[in-house]
Design an enzyme around this catalytic site. Structure first.
Site, PDB file in Angstrom:
ATOM      1  N   PHE A 105     -26.561  31.894 148.424  1.00 41.16           N
ATOM      2  CA  PHE A 105     -27.165  30.764 149.141  1.00 41.16           C
ATOM      3  C   PHE A 105     -26.710  29.482 148.466  1.00 41.16           C
ATOM      4  O   PHE A 105     -26.928  29.290 147.268  1.00 41.16           O
ATOM      5  CB  PHE A 105     -28.697  30.838 149.137  1.00 41.16           C
ATOM      6  CG  PHE A 105     -29.313  29.809 150.035  1.00 41.16           C
ATOM      7  CD1 PHE A 105     -29.487  30.058 151.390  1.00 41.16           C
ATOM      8  CD2 PHE A 105     -29.668  28.564 149.545  1.00 41.16           C
ATOM      9  CE1 PHE A 105     -30.021  29.088 152.241  1.00 41.16           C
ATOM     10  CE2 PHE A 105     -30.205  27.590 150.387  1.00 41.16           C
ATOM     11  CZ  PHE A 105     -30.382  27.857 151.740  1.00 41.16           C
ATOM     12  N   ASP A 113     -23.074  27.728 140.827  1.00 44.00           N
ATOM     13  CA  ASP A 113     -24.195  27.043 141.485  1.00 44.00           C
ATOM     14  C   ASP A 113     -25.458  27.320 140.683  1.00 44.00           C
ATOM     15  O   ASP A 113     -26.010  28.428 140.729  1.00 44.00           O
ATOM     16  CB  ASP A 113     -24.322  27.566 142.927  1.00 44.00           C
ATOM     17  CG  ASP A 113     -25.484  26.926 143.687  1.00 44.00           C
ATOM     18  OD1 ASP A 113     -26.401  26.381 143.037  1.00 44.00           O
ATOM     19  OD2 ASP A 113     -25.487  26.999 144.935  1.00 44.00           O
ATOM     20  N   LYS A 173     -32.961  20.852 142.418  1.00 43.07           N
ATOM     21  CA  LYS A 173     -34.313  21.393 142.195  1.00 43.07           C
ATOM     22  C   LYS A 173     -34.996  20.828 140.945  1.00 43.07           C
ATOM     23  O   LYS A 173     -35.548  19.742 140.995  1.00 43.07           O
ATOM     24  CB  LYS A 173     -34.240  22.926 142.148  1.00 43.07           C
ATOM     25  CG  LYS A 173     -33.949  23.542 143.530  1.00 43.07           C
ATOM     26  CD  LYS A 173     -34.153  25.024 143.516  1.00 43.07           C
ATOM     27  CE  LYS A 173     -33.799  25.697 144.814  1.00 43.07           C
ATOM     28  NZ  LYS A 173     -34.895  25.797 145.748  1.00 43.07           N
TER      29      LYS A 173
END
Ligand SMILES: Cc1ncc(COP(=O)(O)O)c(C=O)c1O
Length: 397
Positions: A137, A222, A251
């Site tokens: 993702f 990532d 985040k």
């Protein structure tokens, strides 16, 4: 559970692009959240791995208040002091020399994709393909979506940008087979978060890094979900001893303020020239101030160390539950990014936890994800675990 009129109002005006639960929050502190009916919840999801230091940490609130009165935004023809300070901190922590600030994880990945493409075009004789993992993702914007190896997120939005190939996570032969004369880079998560909290196999990662070196490919990692202490190290690649060429963050970096970052080694970053890539806000003063406060807490309180220690304790606790709760098939994850793979559907367990005041997430049809704040109080952790255990026992009956 008492449903507030706010839920109905939300359902009337917000787009139905996500499956929302019928709770509207009013405020939060540390690992605790309060809904508009005044009900308390323990947050074992942290806004999906965003609140490393908990909700509304006093130091973050103070930094935001100060910044709001000082300066919020200038165009990117100029810099802010906080932007430079944050870039200095991130480069010092990672050893990667250059930073680009974006507004989200997806945008940080878009920037990484563009940097890899420009590197391929200018340094690798026009190569442009990027290999990513199935079940990965990387975000919902079109480039990041093309990088996301999950057809369920992609189908409705085709055609997607070309130039992406997919390989199986933890299966080196599959990556080797995906390399073509056009390949310029790989992009990979070290714990597949949205893919079910699946950690990378260290031997596979070492093999992948060697493959990248052999073929002259950029290694892009990532760390949007894993970065900044969550897995027990500041960056998850530190567990594996290999520094990537490019890394993305978001985040926990902004702690809820819109902020992403793409970091790269000097020689890779060097291919970007003025005008190649930009964004109007790119985090901005408030997000930079929050991030500086969060990083300071993370370092001063050794939150990566705390995540490693609490994560190991939690894993051992869950494994001890397996005797009496055989519905727990597997416990996996690194640090405080954990999943319980269940022999039963995860959604009803998640809902039952919510009804008892505990927030966890059904990250797949049969797995629960836990990602509490890294500074969660041990008593709160115990209270949450008791709710979870009871919900699992009831669901297994
Ligand atoms: C590994 C990873 N990359 C990228 C993203 C996208 O980040 P954002 O939602 O901030 O765009 C996410 C979001 O969950 C993620 O987990």
């Amino acid at each position: 559970m008492a449903i507030s009129p706010w839920v109905e109002r939300a359902n009337r005006v917000l787009m139905k692009n996500v499956g929302r639960l019928p709770v509207v929050f009013s405020h939060g502190t540390g690992a605790k959240l309060y809904d508009v009916n005044g009900r308390e919840y323990l947050d074992f999801l942290s806004g999906i791995a965003v609140h490393a230091v908990g909700h509304s940490h006093p130091a973050v609130v103070a930094a935001l208040k100060k910044q709001a009165e000082k300066i919020i935004h200038v165009s990117n023809f100029f810099c802010l002091e906080e932007q430079i300070l944050l870039a200095e901190k991130l480069t010092a922590l990672s050893g990667l020399e250059r930073v680009f600030f974006a507004n989200s994880g997806a945008e940080a990945n878009e920037a990484a994709i563009k940097l890899a493409r420009k590197y391929g075009q200018t340094r690798l004789g026009g190569k442009y393909e990027i290999i990513t993992a199935y079940h990965s993702f990387h975000g919902r914007t079109m480039g990041a979506l093309a990088a996301t190896g999950q057809p369920k997120y992609q189908e409705a939005f085709r055609p997607l940008p070309a130039g992406f190939r997919y390989a199986h996570f933890n299966d080196l032969a599959s990556w080797e087979a995906a390399i073509t004369p056009q390949t310029c880079a790989v992009l990979i998560e070290l714990v597949q978060g949205e893919g079910g909290v699946v950690p990378i196999d260290p031997d596979f990662f070492h093999g992948l890094a060697a493959l990248c070196r052999r073929h002259g490919l950029l290694l892009m990692v990532d760390e949007v979900q894993t970065g900044l202490g969550r897995t027990g190290k500041v960056f998850a690649w530190e567990h594996l001893g290999i520094k990537p060429d490019i890394m993305t963050l978001a985040k926990a970096l902004g702690g809820g303020l819109p902020l992403g970052a793409m970091l790269a080694k000097e020689e890779v970053a060097a291919v970007f020239e003025p005008g190649d890539h930009s964004t109007t806000v790119g985090g901005g003063g408030m997000a930079f101030a929050a991030a500086l406060a969060i990083l300071q807490i993370m370092v001063e309180e050794d939150l990566p160390g705390r995540a490693a220690h609490l994560g190991a304790e939690l894993k051992a606790e869950f494994q001890s539950w397996q005797q009496e709760l055989p519905v727990i098939k597997e416990v996996r994850g690194w640090g405080l990014l954990l999943a319980l793979e269940l022999a039963i559907p995860a959604q009803p367990v998640m809902r039952s936890c919510l009804e008892q005041g505990l927030i966890v997430n059904a990250v797949s049809p049969t797995a629960l994800r836990l990602a509490p704040p890294l500074n969660i109080d041990e008593d709160e952790l115990k209270r949450g675990l008791a709710i979870l255990k009871q919900a699992l026992a009831t669901a297994a009956e």
